[in-house]
Design an enzyme around this catalytic site. Structure first.
Site, mmCIF file in Angstrom:
data_model
loop_
_atom_site.group_PDB
_atom_site.id
_atom_site.type_symbol
_atom_site.label_atom_id
_atom_site.label_comp_id
_atom_site.label_asym_id
_atom_site.label_seq_id
_atom_site.Cartn_x
_atom_site.Cartn_y
_atom_site.Cartn_z
ATOM 1 N N SER A 47 0.834 -1.202 0.000
ATOM 2 C CA SER A 47 0.000 0.000 0.000
ATOM 3 C C SER A 47 0.870 1.255 0.000
ATOM 4 O O SER A 47 0.552 2.245 -0.673
ATOM 5 C CB SER A 47 -0.903 0.015 1.239
ATOM 6 O OG SER A 47 -1.508 -1.230 1.459
ATOM 7 N N ASP A 48 1.957 1.222 0.753
ATOM 8 C CA ASP A 48 2.841 2.381 0.848
ATOM 9 C C ASP A 48 3.481 2.710 -0.496
ATOM 10 O O ASP A 48 3.484 3.864 -0.939
ATOM 11 C CB ASP A 48 3.948 2.122 1.879
ATOM 12 C CG ASP A 48 3.414 2.010 3.290
ATOM 13 O OD1 ASP A 48 2.347 2.574 3.572
ATOM 14 O OD2 ASP A 48 4.060 1.345 4.110
#
Length: 416
Positions: A184-185
């Protein structure tokens, strides 16, 4: 030229060049920590921007994310902070914010990942910043975005993977599983870099800034787009099944005599070629298996026939048969194999550079190529030491040594 433009040009002219690139001359002030937003500023730096990383006096949280550490420097931190300059500034107080605002006078981009409900508390309300710095592209990172009922909730990669539904389709035997990396990052950081670069184009054309609102949740929703679209179109709700329920049949891991491989039969030509290569001519001739929809309806039979053939072959034998006829396939590499993969090495996808404390650091380089890139794609400068460039940066915006020393004495600034 306005007073802001004069100060901005003067500060940029004296800044340390981080090398050539499409964003050379762009200044980025980044107060974010952890991994998502720093990914954005690293990619902008890789493109030539001058990135000033402002850390709390004790340093970015990611400096403590280990082991592994290389002579005390965290590999996670080193992997996402190349080509940046660091200064340590306490922006919680009015004096620290005053210094920050002086830096923003010379900036094109401002990146932050404070909880949206705490922005005003820190004197960084976005409406106020836009009024004060109308030219600024402001990139605001959060778990769930600047609006909505859950805007104030904290967000991390694990939370975004769970809430986006990604974990609901990942895993085996019906047990949800996180994709075991900072997915996600990196996704949100990459999306934000694209959006910031687009906003910079308009900034140069019109002189107007922008607010780029990036949420970890929505970055993961983008990954889930085909699955969500299929569900909304009437497909049944998927469950974790080891990646064997793709809309494409076959598109999954398969066992061989020695190790698993993956096979991706993406179209009807791949189907015919793979059947011929594996001696499954009878399947290729069947009209009830002619299309992907047909093969999905008979997935268990099709997979079973392929699996029975592949399990009698070594992975090398199976891959050669399929690759020779143009069917996409691969062994499932361990990281020890990834970093020595001949294609990865040929593309110089793993870069290394000399860090003053960590020594030689090796990590993944920028995931793009420009024709103007130098052949040597190593980082121009390594990830900075904590506060390494504080004096240098403050001198660029006109602070003298006496003022800098006073800031240090009042614990607003930390310099090595």
């Amino acid at each position: 030229m306005t007073s802001h433009e004069t100060r901005s040009a003067d500060a940029k002219e004296t800044s340390m060049s981080t090398g050539s690139g499409p964003l050379q001359g762009v200044r980025v002030v980044d107060i974010s920590s952890s991994y998502a937003a720093p990914t954005t500023s690293m990619y902008l730096a890789d493109m030539g921007a001058d990135v000033i990383k402002i850390e709390p006096l004790g340093g970015d949280d990611a400096r403590g994310w280990g082991p592994p550490f290389l002579n005390g420097e965290a590999a996670w931190f080193l992997s996402v902070n190349r080509n940046k300059r660091s200064m340590c500034l306490d922006i919680r107080g009015e004096e620290g914010r005053k210094v920050l605002f002086q830096l923003l006078e010379s900036a094109d981009v401002f990146i932050e990942n404070l909880n949206p409900v705490k922005l005003d508390k820190h004197g960084l309300g976005l409406d106020g910043l836009r009024e004060r710095f109308p030219q600024l592209v402001i990139c605001a990172f959060s778990g769930f975005g600047l609006t909505g009922p859950d805007a104030g909730l904290p967000g991390y990669d694990l939370i975004a993977q769970a809430r986006s539904g990604m974990m609901s389709v990942t895993g085996v035997d019906g047990v949800p599983q996180r994709v075991s990396t900072a997915l996600s990052d990196v996704a949100a950081g990459t999306v934000a870099a694209f959006a910031v670069a687009a906003a910079l184009v308009r900034q140069q054309q019109t002189g107007q800034g922008e607010i780029v609102d990036v949420a970890l949740l929505e970055a993961d929703l983008a990954f889930m787009s085909p699955r969500i679209a299929s569900f909304l179109a009437g497909d049944e709700e998927p469950k974790p099944c080891g990646g064997t329920d793709s809309v494409v049949a076959i598109y999954q891991p398969m066992r061989t005599a020695d190790r698993p491989i993956v096979v991706a039969i993406g179209n009807d030509r791949h189907w015919q070629r793979s059947c011929a290569a594996l001696g499954l001519d009878e399947l290729a001739q069947r009209e009830d298996l002619a299309t992907n929809a047909d093969r999905r309806a008979n997935r268990e039979e099709v997979v079973g026939a392929f699996q029975e053939r592949l399990i009698a072959l070594s992975s090398n034998e199976a891959l050669k048969l399929l690759q020779d006829v143009g069917v996409p396939c691969s062994r499932i590499n361990f990281l020890s194999e990834v970093v020595t993969d001949p294609q990865v090495e040929a593309r110089k996808a793993i870069v290394d550079y000399q860090h003053p404390v960590a020594g030689v650091f090796r990590g993944v380089g920028a995931p793009w190529r420009l024709a103007s890139d130098p052949e040597d794609r190593q980082a121009r400068i390594p990830a900075p030491m904590r506060g390494e460039h504080g004096r240098e940066i403050l001198t660029e915006i006109g602070l003298d040594e006496k003022t800098i020393s006073e800031l240090v004495g009042r614990e607003t600034l930390w310099v090595p």
